[in-house]
Design a protein around this motif. Structure first.
Motif, PDB file in Angstrom:
ATOM      1  N   LEU A 123       0.909  -7.955  19.420  1.00 29.22           N
ATOM      2  CA  LEU A 123       0.679  -6.940  18.397  1.00 29.22           C
ATOM      3  C   LEU A 123       1.926  -6.716  17.563  1.00 29.22           C
ATOM      4  O   LEU A 123       3.015  -6.502  18.103  1.00 29.22           O
ATOM      5  N   GLY A 124       1.753  -6.756  16.252  1.00 28.51           N
ATOM      6  CA  GLY A 124       2.794  -6.309  15.335  1.00 28.51           C
ATOM      7  C   GLY A 124       2.510  -4.868  14.955  1.00 28.51           C
ATOM      8  O   GLY A 124       1.567  -4.251  15.467  1.00 28.51           O
ATOM      9  N   SER A 125       3.289  -4.342  14.048  1.00 31.36           N
ATOM     10  CA  SER A 125       3.062  -2.973  13.588  1.00 31.36           C
ATOM     11  C   SER A 125       2.047  -2.975  12.443  1.00 31.36           C
ATOM     12  O   SER A 125       0.925  -2.506  12.587  1.00 31.36           O
ATOM     13  N   PHE A 126       2.442  -3.548  11.301  1.00 28.85           N
ATOM     14  CA  PHE A 126       1.606  -3.615  10.101  1.00 28.85           C
ATOM     15  C   PHE A 126       2.082  -4.814   9.291  1.00 28.85           C
ATOM     16  O   PHE A 126       3.277  -5.105   9.260  1.00 28.85           O
ATOM     17  N   PRO A 127       1.170  -5.535   8.633  1.00 26.22           N
ATOM     18  CA  PRO A 127       1.576  -6.751   7.907  1.00 26.22           C
ATOM     19  C   PRO A 127       2.546  -6.465   6.759  1.00 26.22           C
ATOM     20  O   PRO A 127       2.434  -5.449   6.079  1.00 26.22           O
ATOM     21  N   SER A 128       3.450  -7.398   6.539  1.00 25.26           N
ATOM     22  CA  SER A 128       4.371  -7.317   5.404  1.00 25.26           C
ATOM     23  C   SER A 128       3.587  -7.495   4.102  1.00 25.26           C
ATOM     24  O   SER A 128       2.414  -7.894   4.110  1.00 25.26           O
ATOM     25  N   VAL A 129       4.258  -7.225   2.994  1.00 22.82           N
ATOM     26  CA  VAL A 129       3.642  -7.431   1.675  1.00 22.82           C
ATOM     27  C   VAL A 129       3.169  -8.881   1.547  1.00 22.82           C
ATOM     28  O   VAL A 129       2.037  -9.142   1.145  1.00 22.82           O
ATOM     29  N   LYS A 130       4.035  -9.844   1.915  1.00 21.50           N
ATOM     30  CA  LYS A 130       3.678 -11.275   1.822  1.00 21.50           C
ATOM     31  C   LYS A 130       2.460 -11.598   2.688  1.00 21.50           C
ATOM     32  O   LYS A 130       1.585 -12.355   2.280  1.00 21.50           O
ATOM     33  N   SER A 131       2.406 -11.028   3.894  1.00 15.11           N
ATOM     34  CA  SER A 131       1.275 -11.280   4.788  1.00 15.11           C
ATOM     35  C   SER A 131      -0.007 -10.669   4.228  1.00 15.11           C
ATOM     36  O   SER A 131      -1.071 -11.285   4.299  1.00 15.11           O
ATOM     37  N   ARG A 132       0.093  -9.470   3.663  1.00 15.96           N
ATOM     38  CA  ARG A 132      -1.099  -8.844   3.065  1.00 15.96           C
ATOM     39  C   ARG A 132      -1.594  -9.666   1.881  1.00 15.96           C
ATOM     40  O   ARG A 132      -2.795  -9.839   1.694  1.00 15.96           O
ATOM     41  N   GLN A 133      -0.669 -10.202   1.088  1.00 14.70           N
ATOM     42  CA  GLN A 133      -1.055 -11.040  -0.057  1.00 14.70           C
ATOM     43  C   GLN A 133      -1.748 -12.316   0.413  1.00 14.70           C
ATOM     44  O   GLN A 133      -2.759 -12.725  -0.153  1.00 14.70           O
ATOM     45  N   ALA A 134      -1.221 -12.945   1.437  1.00 13.41           N
ATOM     46  CA  ALA A 134      -1.782 -14.201   1.954  1.00 13.41           C
ATOM     47  C   ALA A 134      -2.971 -13.961   2.879  1.00 13.41           C
ATOM     48  O   ALA A 134      -3.699 -14.889   3.206  1.00 13.41           O
ATOM     49  N   GLY A 147       6.886  -0.986   0.597  1.00 11.92           N
ATOM     50  CA  GLY A 147       7.110  -2.425   0.725  1.00 11.92           C
ATOM     51  C   GLY A 147       6.673  -2.922   2.093  1.00 11.92           C
ATOM     52  O   GLY A 147       5.520  -2.767   2.480  1.00 11.92           O
ATOM     53  N   SER A 148       7.632  -3.480   2.845  1.00 13.86           N
ATOM     54  CA  SER A 148       7.342  -3.988   4.186  1.00 13.86           C
ATOM     55  C   SER A 148       8.163  -3.257   5.247  1.00 13.86           C
ATOM     56  O   SER A 148       8.268  -3.716   6.382  1.00 13.86           O
ATOM     57  N   SER A 149       8.724  -2.118   4.887  1.00 14.50           N
ATOM     58  CA  SER A 149       9.670  -1.412   5.754  1.00 14.50           C
ATOM     59  C   SER A 149       8.983  -0.600   6.853  1.00 14.50           C
ATOM     60  O   SER A 149       8.366   0.429   6.591  1.00 14.50           O
ATOM     61  N   ASP A 150       9.129  -1.067   8.097  1.00 14.20           N
ATOM     62  CA  ASP A 150       8.567  -0.341   9.240  1.00 14.20           C
ATOM     63  C   ASP A 150       9.075   1.097   9.309  1.00 14.20           C
ATOM     64  O   ASP A 150       8.346   2.003   9.705  1.00 14.20           O
ATOM     65  N   SER A 151      10.319   1.312   8.904  1.00 12.23           N
ATOM     66  CA  SER A 151      10.894   2.656   9.011  1.00 12.23           C
ATOM     67  C   SER A 151      10.250   3.641   8.040  1.00 12.23           C
ATOM     68  O   SER A 151      10.370   4.858   8.215  1.00 12.23           O
ATOM     69  N   SER A 152       9.533   3.141   7.046  1.00 10.06           N
ATOM     70  CA  SER A 152       8.889   4.036   6.069  1.00 10.06           C
ATOM     71  C   SER A 152       7.435   4.366   6.436  1.00 10.06           C
ATOM     72  O   SER A 152       6.788   5.150   5.743  1.00 10.06           O
ATOM     73  N   ILE A 153       6.935   3.820   7.521  1.00  8.22           N
ATOM     74  CA  ILE A 153       5.529   3.996   7.895  1.00  8.22           C
ATOM     75  C   ILE A 153       5.227   5.452   8.242  1.00  8.22           C
ATOM     76  O   ILE A 153       5.938   6.080   9.020  1.00  8.22           O
ATOM     77  N   LYS A 154       4.135   5.970   7.653  1.00 10.96           N
ATOM     78  CA  LYS A 154       3.650   7.302   8.023  1.00 10.96           C
ATOM     79  C   LYS A 154       2.143   7.373   7.778  1.00 10.96           C
ATOM     80  O   LYS A 154       1.556   6.454   7.212  1.00 10.96           O
ATOM     81  N   ASP A 155       1.538   8.454   8.217  1.00 14.30           N
ATOM     82  CA  ASP A 155       0.080   8.657   8.097  1.00 14.30           C
ATOM     83  C   ASP A 155      -0.691   7.466   8.666  1.00 14.30           C
ATOM     84  O   ASP A 155      -1.492   6.823   7.990  1.00 14.30           O
ATOM     85  N   VAL A 156      -0.457   7.208   9.933  1.00 16.08           N
ATOM     86  CA  VAL A 156      -0.984   6.042  10.627  1.00 16.08           C
ATOM     87  C   VAL A 156      -2.421   6.247  11.092  1.00 16.08           C
ATOM     88  O   VAL A 156      -2.766   7.285  11.629  1.00 16.08           O
ATOM     89  N   LYS A 157      -3.244   5.232  10.872  1.00 11.52           N
ATOM     90  CA  LYS A 157      -4.562   5.128  11.504  1.00 11.52           C
ATOM     91  C   LYS A 157      -4.538   3.811  12.272  1.00 11.52           C
ATOM     92  O   LYS A 157      -4.139   2.781  11.715  1.00 11.52           O
TER      93      LYS A 157
END
Length: 160
Positions: free
Chosen positions: A20-31, A83-93
């Motif tokens: 498990l990762g946290s959330f996909p990066s911008v590049k991963s979401r694009q691809a 962007g892709s910054s894990d440290s900026s993640i909030k309001d998680v579902k």
């Protein structure tokens, strides 16, 4: 604005371990596929551990995962992220990880990095009742870990 996870998990009924990762990066979401940023070392780590040729295409990567009974997904279904910054993640579902576990033979869960581990512990552990093993992140942001150092830590995956 909330970002939505747009990548289908890779798994089947024979999957035995889940990464498990946290959330996909911008590049991963694009691809629309996991660990697509060229500097992320996730695929190089798995190629080295399993001693396979370079996995070039998304289809190659999916086939490799299924052949080795590895499921791949992320903890978060949607969140606010810069962007892709894990440290900026909030309001998680969170994603329905229990459903994936129920539809497979997963008995080991590995989290790719501290953020995925923290999120899993906070939101998923109580539901799944499966402790995760936190591995060092393969992200280029984890510059303190060389590929060699990552391989030493990630070898535990081969014992599952």
């Amino acid at each position: 604005m909330s970002e939505i996870h747009n990548i289908t998990p890779v798994y089947n009924q024979d999957s035995r371990i889940l990464i498990l990762g946290s959330f996909p990066s911008v590049k991963s979401r694009q691809a629309q596929f996991f660990y697509h940023h060229p500097q992320n070392r996730f695929w190089r780590v798995l190629e080295n551990l399993y001693q396979v040729e370079r996995l070039e295409t998304i289809e190659d990567k999916k086939a490799f995962l299924l052949e080795h009974h590895i499921a791949l997904w992320d903890v978060i279904e949607s969140c606010e992220i810069k962007g892709s910054s894990d440290s900026s993640i909030k309001d998680v579902k969170i994603n329905d990880i229990q459903k994936l576990i129920n539809e497979s033979h997963i008995h080991k869960i590995y989290t790719n990095g501290q953020k995925a581990h923290q999120l899993y512990q906070k939101y998923c552990l109580e539901i799944t009742q499966l402790e995760d093993i936190c591995l060092p992140s393969t992200s280029p942001a984890n510059a303190t870990y060389s590929l060699e150092k990552l391989l030493l830590s990630w070898q535990i995956v081969l014992q599952s």
